[in-house]
Motif scaffolding. Structure first.
Motif, PDB file in Angstrom:
ATOM      1  N   LEU A   1      71.676 101.751  81.406  1.00  0.00           N
ATOM      2  CA  LEU A   1      71.767 101.024  82.664  1.00  0.00           C
ATOM      3  C   LEU A   1      73.200 101.131  83.182  1.00  0.00           C
ATOM      4  O   LEU A   1      74.148 101.288  82.394  1.00  0.00           O
ATOM      5  CB  LEU A   1      71.407  99.548  82.489  1.00  0.00           C
TER       6      LEU A   1
ATOM      7  N   TYR B   1      75.908  93.920  94.113  1.00  0.00           N
ATOM      8  CA  TYR B   1      75.976  94.951  93.085  1.00  0.00           C
ATOM      9  C   TYR B   1      74.758  95.865  93.135  1.00  0.00           C
ATOM     10  O   TYR B   1      73.717  95.524  93.683  1.00  0.00           O
ATOM     11  CB  TYR B   1      76.078  94.318  91.690  1.00  0.00           C
TER      12      TYR B   1
ATOM     13  N   ILE C   1      73.306  89.802  83.679  1.00  0.00           N
ATOM     14  CA  ILE C   1      72.495  91.023  83.621  1.00  0.00           C
ATOM     15  C   ILE C   1      72.061  91.315  82.190  1.00  0.00           C
ATOM     16  O   ILE C   1      70.900  91.695  81.938  1.00  0.00           O
ATOM     17  CB  ILE C   1      73.282  92.218  84.203  1.00  0.00           C
TER      18      ILE C   1
ATOM     19  N   LEU D   1      75.747  99.009  85.805  1.00  0.00           N
ATOM     20  CA  LEU D   1      76.012  97.869  86.685  1.00  0.00           C
ATOM     21  C   LEU D   1      77.256  98.186  87.506  1.00  0.00           C
ATOM     22  O   LEU D   1      78.326  98.422  86.960  1.00  0.00           O
ATOM     23  CB  LEU D   1      76.238  96.600  85.869  1.00  0.00           C
TER      24      LEU D   1
ATOM     25  N   ILE E   1      74.432  99.603  78.375  1.00  0.00           N
ATOM     26  CA  ILE E   1      74.756  99.397  79.783  1.00  0.00           C
ATOM     27  C   ILE E   1      76.216  99.767  80.020  1.00  0.00           C
ATOM     28  O   ILE E   1      77.081  99.515  79.182  1.00  0.00           O
ATOM     29  CB  ILE E   1      74.494  97.946  80.227  1.00  0.00           C
TER      30      ILE E   1
ATOM     31  N   LEU F   1      72.283  98.044  90.444  1.00  0.00           N
ATOM     32  CA  LEU F   1      71.894  98.101  89.040  1.00  0.00           C
ATOM     33  C   LEU F   1      70.943  99.275  88.850  1.00  0.00           C
ATOM     34  O   LEU F   1      69.872  99.325  89.455  1.00  0.00           O
ATOM     35  CB  LEU F   1      71.220  96.796  88.608  1.00  0.00           C
TER      36      LEU F   1
ATOM     37  N   ASN G   1      67.916  91.306  81.026  1.00  0.00           N
ATOM     38  CA  ASN G   1      67.366  92.650  80.844  1.00  0.00           C
ATOM     39  C   ASN G   1      67.446  93.038  79.367  1.00  0.00           C
ATOM     40  O   ASN G   1      68.084  92.343  78.570  1.00  0.00           O
ATOM     41  CB  ASN G   1      68.133  93.666  81.698  1.00  0.00           C
TER      42      ASN G   1
END
Length: 237
Positions: free
Chosen positions: A92, A39, A117, A94, A57, A41, A121
């Protein structure tokens, strides 16, 4: 004698039948399904400015053409492509890769990745957003059904739709659907039928159709700045 033999055979069959054991048994087996997910990020520029601030996110699920073992292909479309072109996002992002070119997304594995994640985070758990295109759009619908209490908002671009499960989606979650009217891979009727059903049931749904656009509706959809402003306005209810 012949009739007597029939009677004898019948009695034998009846006797055997009475001795047959039940075929329904209780059993248990512990399964272990794993998936290796590569992945990308993305972190917004101000992520390290305030160590006390939590950020939203966006989970982005790509289409079938980007599946496989070459992570760089994810950069062909959607937010990853825009990031390479210099676009800045306030949250963010992902972007996992489906490692199976001929298979659907393993949405349980994706959810496990997302949970990891979020845990490691500074993520605002009330502002987790979901989007996907084509095969990833179908997976986005599936995740909305499977995890109705996770996502604050969802945008789906030209994805197959699980119409029978429409009622399982969080009724408080806003949705935005995009589709090209000339799509020959996944006909626009997929989205039209789902949107009509959701609106009939009282869901909040935006629907953008692109005239004379085929399956690549994601180009215009993800270049829509209003989409990201819309995401930022949403919070899990």
């Amino acid at each position: 004698m012949r009739s007597l033999s029939y009677i004898v055979l019948f009695i034998i069959f009846q006797s055997c039948a009475s001795q047959v054991k039940p075929t329904l048994i209780d059993a248990e087996m512990e399964t272990n399904v794993t998936e290796k997910l590569s992945y990308y990020l993305y972190f917004p520029d101000d992520y390290d400015v305030d160590p006390e601030k939590d950020f939203p996110i966006l989970l982005f699920l790509h289409g079938g053409g980007e599946s496989g073992d070459s992570l760089v292909t994810i950069k062909r479309n959607g937010p990853p492509k825009l990031i390479l072109e210099g676009k800045k996002f306030p949250f963010l992002i992902l972007a996992p890769q489906n490692p199976n070119p001929k298979k659907w997304w393993n949405t349980r594995a994706v959810k496990q990745l997302l949970d990891s994640i979020v845990k490691t985070n500074r993520i605002d758990k009330r502002r987790i957003y979901l989007t996907g295109l084509s095969r990833g759009g179908g997976a986005a619908w599936e995740m909305a059904v499977q995890y109705p209490e996770t996502f604050a908002a969802m945008a789906v671009v030209c994805g197959m739709t699980p119409l029978p499960y429409a009622s399982w989606i969080n009724k408080k979650m806003p949705m935005w659907v995009f589709h090209g009217e000339k799509d020959k891979s996944i006909p626009i009727e997929e989205s039209e039928t789902m949107v009509a059903k959701l609106k009939e049931m009282g869901y909040e749904v935006l629907f953008t159709k692109y005239p004379n656009v085929g399956h690549s509706a994601w180009i215009k959809a993800y270049e829509t700045d209003a989409l990201y402003d819309w995401f930022m306005d949403q919070e899990l209810k």
